[in-house]
Design a protein around this motif. Structure first.
Motif, PDB file in Angstrom:
ATOM      1  N   LEU A 142      13.993 -14.400 -46.276  1.00  0.00           N
ATOM      2  CA  LEU A 142      14.373 -14.028 -47.637  1.00  0.00           C
ATOM      3  C   LEU A 142      13.578 -12.815 -48.108  1.00  0.00           C
ATOM      4  O   LEU A 142      14.143 -11.847 -48.633  1.00  0.00           O
ATOM      5  N   ALA A 143      12.263 -12.851 -47.899  1.00  0.00           N
ATOM      6  CA  ALA A 143      11.400 -11.761 -48.362  1.00  0.00           C
ATOM      7  C   ALA A 143      11.680 -10.468 -47.613  1.00  0.00           C
ATOM      8  O   ALA A 143      11.672  -9.371 -48.196  1.00  0.00           O
ATOM      9  N   GLU A 144      11.956 -10.575 -46.301  1.00  0.00           N
ATOM     10  CA  GLU A 144      12.186  -9.372 -45.500  1.00  0.00           C
ATOM     11  C   GLU A 144      13.426  -8.610 -45.948  1.00  0.00           C
ATOM     12  O   GLU A 144      13.526  -7.405 -45.760  1.00  0.00           O
ATOM     13  N   GLY A 167      18.101 -13.215 -49.769  1.00  0.00           N
ATOM     14  CA  GLY A 167      17.140 -12.141 -49.984  1.00  0.00           C
ATOM     15  C   GLY A 167      17.824 -10.812 -50.216  1.00  0.00           C
ATOM     16  O   GLY A 167      17.365  -9.994 -51.011  1.00  0.00           O
ATOM     17  N   GLY A 168      18.937 -10.587 -49.513  1.00  0.00           N
ATOM     18  CA  GLY A 168      19.700  -9.363 -49.724  1.00  0.00           C
ATOM     19  C   GLY A 168      20.254  -9.279 -51.132  1.00  0.00           C
ATOM     20  O   GLY A 168      20.276  -8.204 -51.743  1.00  0.00           O
ATOM     21  N   ILE A 169      20.702 -10.410 -51.654  1.00  0.00           N
ATOM     22  CA  ILE A 169      21.197 -10.449 -53.038  1.00  0.00           C
ATOM     23  C   ILE A 169      20.064 -10.139 -54.011  1.00  0.00           C
ATOM     24  O   ILE A 169      20.252  -9.419 -54.994  1.00  0.00           O
ATOM     25  N   TYR A 189      16.446  -3.293 -43.360  1.00  0.00           N
ATOM     26  CA  TYR A 189      17.532  -3.869 -44.153  1.00  0.00           C
ATOM     27  C   TYR A 189      17.238  -3.813 -45.642  1.00  0.00           C
ATOM     28  O   TYR A 189      18.142  -3.629 -46.463  1.00  0.00           O
ATOM     29  N   LYS A 190      15.962  -3.950 -46.000  1.00  0.00           N
ATOM     30  CA  LYS A 190      15.594  -3.974 -47.422  1.00  0.00           C
ATOM     31  C   LYS A 190      15.906  -2.652 -48.117  1.00  0.00           C
ATOM     32  O   LYS A 190      16.245  -2.638 -49.294  1.00  0.00           O
ATOM     33  N   SER A 243      26.740  -8.135 -45.355  1.00  0.00           N
ATOM     34  CA  SER A 243      25.432  -8.761 -45.150  1.00  0.00           C
ATOM     35  C   SER A 243      25.577 -10.091 -44.425  1.00  0.00           C
ATOM     36  O   SER A 243      24.840 -10.388 -43.473  1.00  0.00           O
ATOM     37  N   GLY A 244      26.522 -10.904 -44.874  1.00  0.00           N
ATOM     38  CA  GLY A 244      26.709 -12.215 -44.267  1.00  0.00           C
ATOM     39  C   GLY A 244      27.074 -12.129 -42.800  1.00  0.00           C
ATOM     40  O   GLY A 244      26.504 -12.837 -41.959  1.00  0.00           O
ATOM     41  N   ILE A 245      28.011 -11.251 -42.475  1.00  0.00           N
ATOM     42  CA  ILE A 245      28.456 -11.117 -41.082  1.00  0.00           C
ATOM     43  C   ILE A 245      27.343 -10.569 -40.193  1.00  0.00           C
ATOM     44  O   ILE A 245      27.058 -11.100 -39.115  1.00  0.00           O
ATOM     45  N   SER A 246      26.696  -9.504 -40.636  1.00  0.00           N
ATOM     46  CA  SER A 246      25.693  -8.842 -39.800  1.00  0.00           C
ATOM     47  C   SER A 246      24.431  -9.683 -39.618  1.00  0.00           C
ATOM     48  O   SER A 246      23.896  -9.788 -38.510  1.00  0.00           O
ATOM     49  N   ARG A 247      23.960 -10.294 -40.681  1.00  0.00           N
ATOM     50  CA  ARG A 247      22.752 -11.104 -40.568  1.00  0.00           C
ATOM     51  C   ARG A 247      22.985 -12.334 -39.696  1.00  0.00           C
ATOM     52  O   ARG A 247      22.153 -12.693 -38.854  1.00  0.00           O
TER      53      ARG A 247
END
Length: 210
Positions: free
Chosen positions: A35-37, A74-76, A137-138, A158-162
């Motif tokens: 999440l943090a990354e 975390g991306g959100i 990514y951040k 984000s969902g697909i790639s992560r």
């Protein structure tokens, strides 16, 4: 100097986090690390994920799900930081933005502004590529919010790639075990980048062939 000091602190934090791999709280640590990354922490959780899967290969699917879900959340958060906290009322950077530029490895103003041009040209693929490859990514999540990139597209990419990244790593370790570890640690960055380039090339080929 500030970033040099930050790197030393980050290294100590990394070593401390890795000690949790053999504890009952490993899943929780993986969740918050991933999440943090995605929003501010500079070290990807892959090394921790590798250690967890090798320590309990029967839990590979569970660890991949934890890392994927946490990374998207975390991306959100990163998107929210860029959307609501990056600018100081106008086009001036906020204090938080300046803190990121001065203290968070991977962030610099030139790189940040270049992302805007990439978004205008590639959109979905910018987020997807950063989510799957070693590209920070951040930087993409925060800049997506700052430049008000379409949120549904951002979320889908984000969902697909992560998920693709973490499930690939977990599956390779589950299937091959320890012998694949050094190969992943040494070549995952190049392999993931090659995969994305082939995928984009395939879509371009289909587009101009039909």
């Amino acid at each position: 100097m500030v970033k040099t000091n930050s790197i030393g602190i980050i290294r100590k934090m990394y070593d401390w986090l890795m000690q949790w791999a053999a504890t009952p709280y490993a899943g929780v640590v993986l969740f918050f690390w991933a999440l943090a990354e995605s929003s501010f922490f500079p070290i990807p959780p892959d090394a921790f994920l590798i250690a967890l899967v090798l320590g309990a290969r029967q839990k590979a699917l569970r660890f991949a799900i934890i890392a994927s879900v946490a990374s998207v959340i975390g991306g959100i958060i990163g998107y929210g930081i860029g959307h609501w906290l990056w600018w100081d009322g106008s086009e001036a950077y906020s204090r938080l933005a300046l803190f990121f530029f001065n203290n968070v490895p991977g962030f610099n103003e030139h790189q940040f502004l270049n992302v805007r041009e990439l978004y205008e040209k590639w959109n979905f693929w910018v987020v997807f590529t950063a989510g799957f490859t070693p590209i920070p990514y951040k930087v993409i999540t925060v800049s997506a919010g700052a430049f008000k990139i379409n949120f549904p597209i951002f979320l889908i990419a984000s969902g697909i790639s992560r998920a693709a990244r973490f499930f690939l790593v977990s599956w390779l370790l589950w299937y091959f075990g320890e012998p694949i570890r050094k190969f992943i640690e040494k070549h995952l960055g190049w392999l993931s980048l090659a995969f994305v380039l082939l995928l984009i090339g395939g879509f371009i080929l289909v587009k101009y062939s039909l």
